[in-house]
Design a protein around this motif. Structure first.
Motif, mmCIF file in Angstrom:
data_model
loop_
_atom_site.group_PDB
_atom_site.id
_atom_site.type_symbol
_atom_site.label_atom_id
_atom_site.label_comp_id
_atom_site.label_asym_id
_atom_site.label_seq_id
_atom_site.Cartn_x
_atom_site.Cartn_y
_atom_site.Cartn_z
ATOM 1 N N SER A 20 11.735 13.905 -16.509
ATOM 2 C CA SER A 20 11.227 15.190 -16.982
ATOM 3 C C SER A 20 11.059 16.148 -15.805
ATOM 4 C CB SER A 20 9.898 14.999 -17.714
ATOM 5 O OG SER A 20 8.944 14.458 -16.826
ATOM 6 N N VAL A 21 11.841 15.965 -14.773
ATOM 7 C CA VAL A 21 11.783 16.808 -13.590
ATOM 8 C C VAL A 21 12.326 18.186 -13.947
ATOM 9 C CG1 VAL A 21 12.642 17.135 -11.246
ATOM 10 C CG2 VAL A 21 12.017 14.858 -12.032
ATOM 11 N N THR A 22 11.577 19.212 -13.565
ATOM 12 C CA THR A 22 12.019 20.584 -13.790
ATOM 13 C C THR A 22 12.283 21.250 -12.451
ATOM 14 O OG1 THR A 22 9.796 21.524 -13.686
ATOM 15 C CG2 THR A 22 10.552 20.730 -15.850
ATOM 16 N N LEU A 23 12.861 22.425 -12.494
ATOM 17 C CA LEU A 23 13.137 23.169 -11.270
ATOM 18 C C LEU A 23 11.846 23.454 -10.515
ATOM 19 C CD1 LEU A 23 15.278 24.466 -9.536
ATOM 20 C CD2 LEU A 23 15.061 26.549 -10.884
ATOM 21 N N ASP A 24 10.729 23.702 -11.244
ATOM 22 C CA ASP A 24 9.441 23.956 -10.583
ATOM 23 C C ASP A 24 8.995 22.758 -9.751
ATOM 24 O OD1 ASP A 24 9.057 26.542 -11.487
ATOM 25 O OD2 ASP A 24 8.044 25.890 -13.322
ATOM 26 N N ASP A 25 9.398 21.544 -10.159
ATOM 27 C CA ASP A 25 8.988 20.339 -9.444
ATOM 28 C C ASP A 25 9.738 20.150 -8.129
ATOM 29 O OD1 ASP A 25 7.205 19.617 -11.478
ATOM 30 O OD2 ASP A 25 8.789 18.606 -12.601
ATOM 31 N N ILE A 26 10.937 20.704 -8.013
ATOM 32 C CA ILE A 26 11.729 20.466 -6.809
ATOM 33 C C ILE A 26 11.819 21.672 -5.883
ATOM 34 C CG2 ILE A 26 13.084 18.604 -7.812
ATOM 35 C CD1 ILE A 26 15.317 20.567 -8.352
ATOM 36 N N VAL A 27 11.344 22.825 -6.328
ATOM 37 C CA VAL A 27 11.333 24.008 -5.471
ATOM 38 C C VAL A 27 10.159 23.874 -4.504
ATOM 39 C CG1 VAL A 27 10.990 26.510 -5.447
ATOM 40 C CG2 VAL A 27 12.410 25.464 -7.201
ATOM 41 N N PRO A 28 10.360 24.130 -3.219
ATOM 42 C CA PRO A 28 9.251 24.026 -2.269
ATOM 43 C C PRO A 28 8.108 24.967 -2.641
ATOM 44 C CG PRO A 28 11.339 24.410 -1.129
ATOM 45 C CD PRO A 28 11.595 24.554 -2.590
ATOM 46 N N VAL A 29 6.881 24.519 -2.374
ATOM 47 C CA VAL A 29 5.699 25.321 -2.669
ATOM 48 C C VAL A 29 5.665 26.533 -1.749
ATOM 49 C CG1 VAL A 29 3.173 25.315 -2.598
ATOM 50 C CG2 VAL A 29 4.405 23.309 -3.438
ATOM 51 N N GLU A 30 5.441 27.703 -2.329
ATOM 52 C CA GLU A 30 5.313 28.926 -1.536
ATOM 53 C C GLU A 30 3.949 28.914 -0.861
ATOM 54 O OE1 GLU A 30 5.540 33.739 -2.236
ATOM 55 O OE2 GLU A 30 6.444 32.408 -3.701
ATOM 56 N N GLU A 31 3.919 29.251 0.392
ATOM 57 C CA GLU A 31 2.665 29.222 1.136
ATOM 58 C C GLU A 31 1.867 30.516 0.959
ATOM 59 O OE1 GLU A 31 1.135 26.828 3.026
ATOM 60 O OE2 GLU A 31 2.679 25.490 2.259
ATOM 61 N N VAL A 32 0.567 30.377 0.944
ATOM 62 C CA VAL A 32 -0.330 31.527 0.923
ATOM 63 C C VAL A 32 -0.334 32.109 2.329
ATOM 64 C CG1 VAL A 32 -2.731 32.230 0.619
ATOM 65 C CG2 VAL A 32 -1.717 30.557 -0.936
ATOM 66 N N GLN A 33 -0.091 33.406 2.432
ATOM 67 C CA GLN A 33 0.095 34.040 3.739
ATOM 68 C C GLN A 33 -1.148 34.736 4.279
ATOM 69 O OE1 GLN A 33 3.037 33.661 5.422
ATOM 70 N NE2 GLN A 33 3.622 32.351 3.726
ATOM 71 N N LYS A 34 -2.204 34.823 3.469
ATOM 72 C CA LYS A 34 -3.405 35.549 3.893
ATOM 73 C C LYS A 34 -4.643 34.729 3.583
ATOM 74 C CE LYS A 34 -1.302 39.980 2.803
ATOM 75 N NZ LYS A 34 -1.532 41.293 2.275
ATOM 76 N N ILE A 131 -8.425 26.867 -6.211
ATOM 77 C CA ILE A 131 -7.224 27.486 -6.764
ATOM 78 C C ILE A 131 -6.035 26.662 -6.295
ATOM 79 C CG2 ILE A 131 -7.037 29.187 -4.881
ATOM 80 C CD1 ILE A 131 -5.943 31.149 -7.128
ATOM 81 N N ASN A 132 -5.164 26.347 -7.239
ATOM 82 C CA ASN A 132 -4.011 25.503 -6.980
ATOM 83 C C ASN A 132 -2.750 26.346 -7.141
ATOM 84 O OD1 ASN A 132 -1.834 23.718 -7.184
ATOM 85 N ND2 ASN A 132 -3.065 22.153 -8.202
ATOM 86 N N PHE A 133 -2.051 26.559 -6.031
ATOM 87 C CA PHE A 133 -0.831 27.366 -6.015
ATOM 88 C C PHE A 133 0.433 26.511 -6.105
ATOM 89 C CE2 PHE A 133 -3.722 30.458 -4.012
ATOM 90 C CZ PHE A 133 -3.383 31.599 -4.720
ATOM 91 N N SER A 134 0.359 25.315 -6.665
ATOM 92 C CA SER A 134 1.563 24.483 -6.785
ATOM 93 C C SER A 134 2.660 25.226 -7.527
ATOM 94 C CB SER A 134 1.248 23.171 -7.504
ATOM 95 O OG SER A 134 0.404 22.391 -6.706
ATOM 96 N N ARG A 135 2.284 26.020 -8.504
ATOM 97 C CA ARG A 135 3.213 26.944 -9.163
ATOM 98 C C ARG A 135 2.705 28.332 -8.808
ATOM 99 N NH1 ARG A 135 4.192 25.763 -15.171
ATOM 100 N NH2 ARG A 135 5.841 27.261 -14.774
ATOM 101 N N PHE A 136 3.258 28.885 -7.736
ATOM 102 C CA PHE A 136 2.726 30.116 -7.143
ATOM 103 C C PHE A 136 2.601 31.262 -8.150
ATOM 104 C CE2 PHE A 136 2.525 33.800 -4.330
ATOM 105 C CZ PHE A 136 1.631 33.341 -3.369
ATOM 106 N N SER A 137 3.530 31.355 -9.084
ATOM 107 C CA SER A 137 3.482 32.455 -10.054
ATOM 108 C C SER A 137 2.423 32.249 -11.121
ATOM 109 C CB SER A 137 4.848 32.647 -10.716
ATOM 110 O OG SER A 137 5.195 31.497 -11.454
ATOM 111 N N LYS A 138 1.911 31.023 -11.272
ATOM 112 C CA LYS A 138 0.873 30.733 -12.263
ATOM 113 C C LYS A 138 -0.145 29.765 -11.671
ATOM 114 C CE LYS A 138 3.592 31.638 -16.327
ATOM 115 N NZ LYS A 138 4.176 31.121 -17.551
ATOM 116 N N PRO A 139 -0.944 30.218 -10.710
ATOM 117 C CA PRO A 139 -1.930 29.315 -10.106
ATOM 118 C C PRO A 139 -3.008 28.925 -11.114
ATOM 119 C CG PRO A 139 -2.143 31.534 -9.218
ATOM 120 C CD PRO A 139 -0.961 31.541 -10.118
ATOM 121 N N LEU A 140 -3.676 27.825 -10.824
ATOM 122 C CA LEU A 140 -4.755 27.336 -11.667
ATOM 123 C C LEU A 140 -6.069 27.391 -10.910
ATOM 124 C CD1 LEU A 140 -2.999 24.181 -13.165
ATOM 125 C CD2 LEU A 140 -3.357 26.402 -14.280
#
Length: 148
Positions: A20-34, A131-140
């Protein structure tokens, strides 16, 4: 040799069927820059050093806050010092994500303006906001009570 080949083929077949691997699972996590801060009525909405979010794991940031008035609705956001685009995180959906409950993650919108999270503690104490940015566009965002 035939047994090894059969085992390899079976593993590949079963892996492909149950994956059940999706593209979100294999794309590197975007880093928080600030640097991010927990900002709310308790801090007069300022970016105060004691509420700076600390990286505790890849893509996960948290800070602690003492809430001393049970039954009071505390409002807050997670944002950088300048309320910048992509770093101004409030609730995504008012009906689903505005009101935080202990241990239940809600989705954040990091391009929000007035979408303040709300949390009403049942008792005085220390709380951890993360806050969890594992999915940067939809953090939890999650809140938990901390027992010290």
């Amino acid at each position: 040799m035939k047994t090894k080949l059969s085992l390899v083929l079976a593993t590949l077949f079963l892996g492909a069927c149950s994956s059940s691997v999706t593209l979100d699972d294999i794309v590197p996590v975007e880093e928080v820059q600030k640097p991010l801060y927990l900002r709310g009525d308790f801090s007069l909405w300022d970016a105060q050093p004691e509420y700076q979010m600390e990286k505790v794991a890849p893509a996960i940031y948290e800070t602690k806050i003492k809430l001393s008035t049970p039954g009071k609705a505390y409002e807050f956001k997670i944002a950088d010092a300048d309320w910048s685009e992509n770093y101004n995180c409030g609730y995504l959906d008012e009906g689903l994500d505005k009101q935080l409950e202990i241990g239940l993650p809600v989705q954040a919108d990091c391009n929000s303006v007035y979408n303040y999270f709300s949390f009403t503690p049942a008792e005085e104490g220390w709380y951890k906001v993360s806050i969890n940015f594992s999915r940067f566009s939809k953090p939890l965002v999650t809140i938990n009570q901390v027992f010290e």
